[in-house]
Design a protein around this motif. Structure first.
Motif, PDB file in Angstrom:
ATOM      1  N   GLU A  11       0.845  -1.188   0.000  1.00  0.00           N
ATOM      2  CA  GLU A  11       0.000   0.000   0.000  1.00  0.00           C
ATOM      3  C   GLU A  11       0.885   1.244   0.000  1.00  0.00           C
ATOM      4  O   GLU A  11       1.724   1.421   0.883  1.00  0.00           O
ATOM      5  CB  GLU A  11      -0.924   0.002   1.219  1.00  0.00           C
ATOM      6  CG  GLU A  11      -1.854   1.198   1.264  1.00  0.00           C
ATOM      7  CD  GLU A  11      -2.832   1.140   2.432  1.00  0.00           C
ATOM      8  OE1 GLU A  11      -3.154   2.216   2.986  1.00  0.00           O
ATOM      9  OE2 GLU A  11      -3.260   0.023   2.796  1.00  0.00           O
ATOM     10  N   SER A  55      -3.038   3.712  -2.571  1.00  0.00           N
ATOM     11  CA  SER A  55      -3.097   2.832  -3.744  1.00  0.00           C
ATOM     12  C   SER A  55      -2.503   1.469  -3.400  1.00  0.00           C
ATOM     13  O   SER A  55      -1.573   1.373  -2.596  1.00  0.00           O
ATOM     14  CB  SER A  55      -2.326   3.444  -4.922  1.00  0.00           C
ATOM     15  OG  SER A  55      -2.951   4.629  -5.369  1.00  0.00           O
ATOM     16  N   LEU A  66     -15.788  -1.054  -4.501  1.00  0.00           N
ATOM     17  CA  LEU A  66     -14.473  -0.497  -4.189  1.00  0.00           C
ATOM     18  C   LEU A  66     -13.478  -0.827  -5.302  1.00  0.00           C
ATOM     19  O   LEU A  66     -12.662   0.009  -5.697  1.00  0.00           O
ATOM     20  CB  LEU A  66     -13.973  -1.036  -2.849  1.00  0.00           C
ATOM     21  CG  LEU A  66     -14.660  -0.493  -1.597  1.00  0.00           C
ATOM     22  CD1 LEU A  66     -14.190  -1.259  -0.360  1.00  0.00           C
ATOM     23  CD2 LEU A  66     -14.371   0.994  -1.431  1.00  0.00           C
ATOM     24  N   ARG A  89     -11.500   1.772  -7.798  1.00  0.00           N
ATOM     25  CA  ARG A  89     -10.035   1.807  -7.927  1.00  0.00           C
ATOM     26  C   ARG A  89      -9.614   1.618  -9.392  1.00  0.00           C
ATOM     27  O   ARG A  89      -8.702   2.297  -9.879  1.00  0.00           O
ATOM     28  CB  ARG A  89      -9.404   0.721  -7.055  1.00  0.00           C
ATOM     29  CG  ARG A  89      -9.349   1.070  -5.566  1.00  0.00           C
ATOM     30  CD  ARG A  89      -8.674  -0.020  -4.775  1.00  0.00           C
ATOM     31  NE  ARG A  89      -8.579   0.303  -3.359  1.00  0.00           N
ATOM     32  CZ  ARG A  89      -7.557   0.951  -2.797  1.00  0.00           C
ATOM     33  NH1 ARG A  89      -6.539   1.336  -3.553  1.00  0.00           N
ATOM     34  NH2 ARG A  89      -7.545   1.200  -1.515  1.00  0.00           N
ATOM     35  N   ALA A 134     -10.288   4.823 -11.261  1.00  0.00           N
ATOM     36  CA  ALA A 134      -9.300   5.850 -10.919  1.00  0.00           C
ATOM     37  C   ALA A 134      -7.964   5.575 -11.605  1.00  0.00           C
ATOM     38  O   ALA A 134      -7.266   6.499 -12.049  1.00  0.00           O
ATOM     39  CB  ALA A 134      -9.113   5.924  -9.405  1.00  0.00           C
ATOM     40  N   THR A 135      -7.619   4.281 -11.704  1.00  0.00           N
ATOM     41  CA  THR A 135      -6.366   3.909 -12.378  1.00  0.00           C
ATOM     42  C   THR A 135      -6.461   4.164 -13.871  1.00  0.00           C
ATOM     43  O   THR A 135      -5.516   4.671 -14.487  1.00  0.00           O
ATOM     44  CB  THR A 135      -6.050   2.432 -12.122  1.00  0.00           C
ATOM     45  OG1 THR A 135      -6.134   2.154 -10.719  1.00  0.00           O
ATOM     46  CG2 THR A 135      -4.648   2.086 -12.607  1.00  0.00           C
ATOM     47  N   ASN A 171      -7.820   9.902  -6.033  1.00  0.00           N
ATOM     48  CA  ASN A 171      -8.377   8.681  -5.457  1.00  0.00           C
ATOM     49  C   ASN A 171      -7.398   7.524  -5.612  1.00  0.00           C
ATOM     50  O   ASN A 171      -6.640   7.472  -6.584  1.00  0.00           O
ATOM     51  CB  ASN A 171      -9.708   8.326  -6.125  1.00  0.00           C
ATOM     52  CG  ASN A 171     -10.819   9.256  -5.704  1.00  0.00           C
ATOM     53  OD1 ASN A 171     -11.170   9.334  -4.528  1.00  0.00           O
ATOM     54  ND2 ASN A 171     -11.373   9.994  -6.659  1.00  0.00           N
ATOM     55  N   PRO A 172      -7.402   6.575  -4.657  1.00  0.00           N
ATOM     56  CA  PRO A 172      -6.432   5.472  -4.707  1.00  0.00           C
ATOM     57  C   PRO A 172      -6.628   4.562  -5.908  1.00  0.00           C
ATOM     58  O   PRO A 172      -7.753   4.288  -6.318  1.00  0.00           O
ATOM     59  CB  PRO A 172      -6.671   4.726  -3.385  1.00  0.00           C
ATOM     60  CG  PRO A 172      -8.038   5.117  -2.956  1.00  0.00           C
ATOM     61  CD  PRO A 172      -8.253   6.505  -3.453  1.00  0.00           C
ATOM     62  N   HIS A 173      -5.510   4.090  -6.447  1.00  0.00           N
ATOM     63  CA  HIS A 173      -5.495   3.213  -7.608  1.00  0.00           C
ATOM     64  C   HIS A 173      -5.262   1.760  -7.173  1.00  0.00           C
ATOM     65  O   HIS A 173      -5.106   1.469  -5.986  1.00  0.00           O
ATOM     66  CB  HIS A 173      -4.363   3.615  -8.562  1.00  0.00           C
ATOM     67  CG  HIS A 173      -4.464   5.008  -9.079  1.00  0.00           C
ATOM     68  ND1 HIS A 173      -3.507   5.560  -9.908  1.00  0.00           N
ATOM     69  CD2 HIS A 173      -5.401   5.980  -8.887  1.00  0.00           C
ATOM     70  CE1 HIS A 173      -3.845   6.793 -10.217  1.00  0.00           C
ATOM     71  NE2 HIS A 173      -4.980   7.085  -9.609  1.00  0.00           N
ATOM     72  N   ILE A 174      -5.174   0.870  -8.158  1.00  0.00           N
ATOM     73  CA  ILE A 174      -4.753  -0.505  -7.920  1.00  0.00           C
ATOM     74  C   ILE A 174      -3.912  -0.969  -9.106  1.00  0.00           C
ATOM     75  O   ILE A 174      -4.196  -0.605 -10.263  1.00  0.00           O
ATOM     76  CB  ILE A 174      -5.947  -1.458  -7.693  1.00  0.00           C
ATOM     77  CG1 ILE A 174      -5.457  -2.837  -7.225  1.00  0.00           C
ATOM     78  CG2 ILE A 174      -6.828  -1.572  -8.943  1.00  0.00           C
ATOM     79  CD1 ILE A 174      -6.540  -3.695  -6.605  1.00  0.00           C
ATOM     80  N   LEU A 205      -9.829  -5.536   0.133  1.00  0.00           N
ATOM     81  CA  LEU A 205     -10.450  -4.264  -0.215  1.00  0.00           C
ATOM     82  C   LEU A 205     -11.373  -3.750   0.888  1.00  0.00           C
ATOM     83  O   LEU A 205     -11.479  -2.540   1.102  1.00  0.00           O
ATOM     84  CB  LEU A 205     -11.240  -4.410  -1.521  1.00  0.00           C
ATOM     85  CG  LEU A 205     -10.413  -4.603  -2.789  1.00  0.00           C
ATOM     86  CD1 LEU A 205     -11.309  -5.021  -3.945  1.00  0.00           C
ATOM     87  CD2 LEU A 205      -9.645  -3.346  -3.140  1.00  0.00           C
TER      88      LEU A 205
END
Length: 314
Positions: free
Chosen positions: A115, A134, A239, A243, A246-247, A254-257, A299
């Protein structure tokens, strides 16, 4: 479409011959498109094009692009090329944990997840700075039999029939390898969420009865409870969708993955997961969805208010 891809496309090289058990030739891999077949007239192709409304089928069957994603699948609309990363050293300041879905007759899956804390790192020759929070799935152990000839899964959704102690020892070995590789800046990996069935039997015999969780911990692989509350399947799916979106658009707020190539089965199965007919905002249950289950637990996990400095929880 996924069955066609698995049978004729995955792992094949141009000119590769597939043989029958008696040694006779079965088929040869020749990659091309329908437009290269001189025995098919243009009228047929135009009519065929008109009937293909699915963009993934159009890309695969007509253009030979078998990497195209089924946009009707749960995560198809938000899947993107940004998701895959070349492996890099995970900074000591990033948190690292593991999550787990247990299986014996069906595959188990353990994922190792880093993370980000908002600091940038070098990935190849570029700077990489995902938003704080992320996730990067850096490792995977998927408990299924691999065909030594093809390097593929021998039987769909089949486990290894290992005991919990055997699974724990295998996971520990995998984790130790990670700690000398991409996690070399870390001393340890924090326990993350697992399928709560590993605690079954914990209240028997005044808590002295054996459980999968105890056997895993005896091999150095401990976990914490996952969120299996009502609505958690919808929550994890949404969720993940957020993610991935956003990616895809590289949203800086916002957090990515992201995924390392080592997350082989997770990468292979995620784009084709379908929506649940009864809960359209949740992923449907199905075969070989164990990598998704493990990630879903991660998640929805509410990490304890602790910090990790140089891989040591404080």
């Amino acid at each position: 479409m996924s069955e066609i891809r698995k049978r004729f496309i995955e792992g094949r090289k141009p000119g590769e011959i597939t043989y029958n058990q008696d040694g006779t030739r079965q088929r040869t891999a020749l990659f091309g498109t329908i437009f290269q077949n001189h025995y098919i007239d243009d009228g047929y192709i135009r009519n065929y094009l008109a009937q293909l409304t699915d963009p993934a089928k159009r890309a695969a069957w007509l253009e030979g692009d078998w990497e195209a994603v089924d946009t009707g699948a749960m995560f198809g609309p938000v899947w993107s090329q940004h998701l895959l990363l070349d492996p890099f050293q995970i900074p000591a300041s990033w948190k690292v944990d593991r999550c787990f879905d247990f299986g014996q007759s069906t595959p188990f899956c353990c994922l190792w997840v880093a993370e980000s804390n908002g600091e940038s790192v070098r990935v190849g020759n570029r700077e990489f700075c995902p938003p704080k929070g992320s996730l990067v799935v850096i490792g995977e152990d998927y408990g299924t039999e691999i065909d030594p000839k093809t390097g593929k899964q021998a039987r769909p959704d089949a486990g290894l029939f290992l005991s919990a102690r055997q699974i724990g020892a295998r996971l520990k070995k995998k984790e130790e390898k990670l700690l000398t590789g991409v996690l070399s800046a870390h001393k340890k990996v924090a326990p993350g969420p697992a399928d709560n069935q590993i605690y079954n039997g914990s209240k028997v015999d005044q808590g002295n009865a054996p459980t999968v969780a105890k056997d895993l911990k005896a091999e150095g692989m401990d976990f914490v409870n996952s969120d299996k509350s009502p609505g958690s399947r919808v929550t994890s799916s949404q969720l993940m969708f957020g993610r991935l979106h956003a990616t895809k658009i590289q949203d800086p707020t916002n957090p990515h993955i992201y995924f390392f190539p080592a997350a082989k089965y997770l990468i292979k199965t995620l784009p084709f997961l379908q929506r649940d007919d009864d809960q359209l905002d949740a992923v449907a249950k199905g075969p070989d969805d164990h990598a998704w289950d493990a990630l879903a637990y991660r998640l929805t996990w509410k990490r304890p208010h602790t910090s990790i400095s140089h891989g040591i929880m404080s």
